[in-house]
Design a protein around this motif. Structure first.
Motif, short mmCIF file in Angstrom:
data_model
loop_
_atom_site.label_atom_id
_atom_site.label_comp_id
_atom_site.label_asym_id
_atom_site.label_seq_id
_atom_site.Cartn_x
_atom_site.Cartn_y
_atom_site.Cartn_z
N SER A 49 0.76 -1.22 -0.15
CA SER A 49 -0.01 0.10 0.03
C SER A 49 0.87 1.07 0.02
O SER A 49 1.81 1.49 0.64
CB SER A 49 -0.68 0.07 1.27
OG SER A 49 -1.54 1.46 1.54
N ALA A 52 0.47 2.77 3.85
CA ALA A 52 1.36 2.23 4.79
C ALA A 52 1.48 0.91 4.86
O ALA A 52 0.50 -0.23 5.09
CB ALA A 52 0.67 2.52 6.46
N GLY A 55 -1.88 -3.41 2.71
CA GLY A 55 -3.31 -2.83 2.55
C GLY A 55 -4.38 -4.23 1.83
O GLY A 55 -3.82 -5.01 1.28
N ASN A 260 -6.07 -0.22 5.74
CA ASN A 260 -5.36 1.11 6.23
C ASN A 260 -6.52 2.19 6.37
O ASN A 260 -7.82 1.97 6.29
CB ASN A 260 -4.53 1.54 5.19
CG ASN A 260 -3.27 0.96 5.14
OD1 ASN A 260 -2.55 0.57 6.21
ND2 ASN A 260 -2.74 0.42 4.22
N HIS A 261 -6.16 3.20 7.30
CA HIS A 261 -7.20 4.16 7.86
C HIS A 261 -7.44 5.40 6.63
O HIS A 261 -6.39 5.67 5.95
CB HIS A 261 -6.41 4.94 8.78
CG HIS A 261 -7.01 6.16 9.50
ND1 HIS A 261 -8.23 6.00 10.20
CD2 HIS A 261 -6.80 7.37 9.12
CE1 HIS A 261 -8.78 7.30 10.37
NE2 HIS A 261 -7.89 8.13 9.79
N THR A 292 -10.30 0.98 2.46
CA THR A 292 -10.11 1.81 3.81
C THR A 292 -11.27 1.61 4.62
O THR A 292 -12.49 1.51 4.68
CB THR A 292 -9.70 3.36 3.56
OG1 THR A 292 -10.75 3.81 2.86
CG2 THR A 292 -8.40 3.28 2.67
#
Length: 471
Positions: A49, A52, A55, A260-261, A292
């Motif tokens: 990803s 980060a 993902g 991921n956020h 996400t």
């Protein structure tokens, strides 16, 4: 059958680390973990990803509202948060009697009579016994020691209400990880673990609840620290209801945690009875798009989310919403101007700092962060104190009549208070309230739905909860 682990050395060997997991190995471990819940042709895949590390990505177009995956918890345990009900069985999560609810085998864990001799409880019970809980030592003190206490007028142990130490109870989830299968443990070990100093303190405090906790066994303590780090970094709190009793469980859902956020994510998750995570698309997701979730509450302000992510997840979010100080025109951060005679809204000027200046949208005066932070804290504490002490009717009066004097209607703290009213009224049912009060609940719901629409939250879990589409 669960493997019997009789010594700390056996526990360490059972939990042999394997952290050099390749992406292919991780994908295989996730497939094994999902088991029968894995779709034959899943609409997602794991991949590197740009946000980060790794993902979850769409393998095809996913429509809003479409299910992406379901996932059972790898391990669950009690949250043991301050204020939670400790007389809840750690295995079946039923509510126990108010007195004498600890395990009869003296592990000092709250457990029902049916679960006390179960396979699920056996290993953890054995280990807690071997570590010799301090409460057990005190309760089984010799009569010669107990006699002076009786003479002094203290309550005999047989008449005392059982007490649970939340520090030792919280470590239970980590201990359960040691009993997982080899592939399940490999999956835990492949997950990210933030090395927060507070996590080690959590273990040290838990160790102080036992006479013989293996604190000098470095391999064991290092491995336990790693497991606690994985749980504190990745675990979710999920509601569970058994026989009308609701409690919060702490569960590790690895695939859900790998997502991921994003502060307004394109997917949303909810839990079914604390042990099953369901992830659905909140908006249309194109093929190849990253799926996400959010690590914060979706209605928190920019600054509140930023502080939470920095303090607990150790990163600064740079999503589109975080770079818009109006937050799509919702003004969730807004406070009233402190300039005499001005009733304008004040919002943070900068978006990439946790201590921004604030500017009034009407008079354009600029205020230092320290001054506005004190004002926000006042609003937060005032409203939260009312939430914790007021009835629903008193809360409605407070929100409608008193809050407008010191807090803009768009401020996230006031929005949280309205949500609290909605949840409490939904739980008790319409028959408990007047038609006027139900109309106020509907107005609060429409206001919050309008904010979610402005944020572009789509078919998110909060929207479904407010509309009572899910429980």
């Amino acid at each position: 059958m669960t493997e019997r682990i009789n010594t700390t050395a056996a526990m360490i060997a059972h939990m042999a680390p394997s952290r050099n997991t390749t992406p292919e190995q991780l994908a295989r471990l996730i497939d094994v973990h999902l088991g029968e819940l894995r779709e034959e042709l899943p609409n997602w895949m794991l991949a590197p990803s740009p946000v980060a590390g790794r993902g979850v990505f769409a393998t095809r177009h996913i429509a809003a509202g479409e299910q992406i995956f379901r996932e059972s918890a790898l391990v669950v345990g009690p949250t043991a948060r301050k204020g939670s009900q400790m007389n809840t069985c750690v295995c079946c999560h039923r509510q126990l009697a108010a007195k004498r609810f600890l395990c009869p085998h003296h592990c000092t864990l709250p457990v029902c009579a049916e679960c006390a001799d179960s396979e699920a409880h056996r290993n953890e019970c054995d280990h807690f016994q071997r570590w010799l809980p301090k409460d057990l030592v005190e309760e089984t003190a010799p009569a010669a020691v107990a006699a002076p206490a009786a003479a002094a007028g203290t309550t005999p142990a047989a008449e005392q209400t059982d007490a649970v130490n939340p520090l030792s109870l919280r470590i239970l989830t980590a201990v359960r990880v040691f009993y997982l299968s080899k592939e399940q443990r490999a999956l835990v070990d492949a997950m990210q673990a933030n090395a927060e100093r507070g996590y080690r303190q959590e273990i040290i405090k838990a160790a102080q609840c036992f006479r013989k906790f293996p604190t000098t066994d470095k391999p064991f303590m290092d491995q336990l620290f790693r497991v606690v780090g994985v749980l504190n970094t990745n675990a979710f709190e999920a509601p569970c209801r058994v026989d009308g009793h609701e409690t919060l469980l702490r569960g590790l859902f690895p695939l859900t945690a790998i997502m991921n956020h994003e502060c307004t994510p394109n997917a949303s998750h909810y839990f079914e009875n604390g042990r099953l995570a369901v992830v659905r698309a909140a908006r249309d997701i194109p093929k190849g798009g990253e799926i996400t979730t959010t690590y914060t509450k979706i209605l928190w302000s920019n600054l509140t989310r930023g502080i939470f992510l920095k303090m607990t997840k150790y990163f600064v979010c740079n999503c589109e919403r975080c770079n818009d100080n109006s937050e799509n025109g919702t003004y969730l951060s807004a406070l009233f101007c402190r300039e005499q005679g001005c009733k304008g809204l004040v919002i943070p000027v900068q978006t990439k700092t946790l201590q921004p200046d604030w500017r009034c949208l009407s008079c354009e005066n600029v205020f230092p962060h320290a001054k506005m932070a004190r004002y926000q804290d006042f609003a937060l504490n005032t409203i939260n104190n009312r939430i914790n002490t007021c009835s629903v009717r008193d809360m409605i009066h407070f929100i409608n009549e008193l809050c407008p004097r010191f807090c803009p209607p768009s401020n996230y703290v006031l929005i949280e208070a309205k949500l609290n009213v909605i949840w409490r009224m939904t739980r008790l049912g319409a028959e408990e309230y007047t038609p006027e009060e139900m109309a106020i609940k509907d107005r609060y719901r429409e206001e919050i739905l309008a904010i979610l629409h402005k944020l572009g939250a789509g078919e998110c879990t909060l929207k479904k909860l407010i509309n009572e589409e899910i429980q």
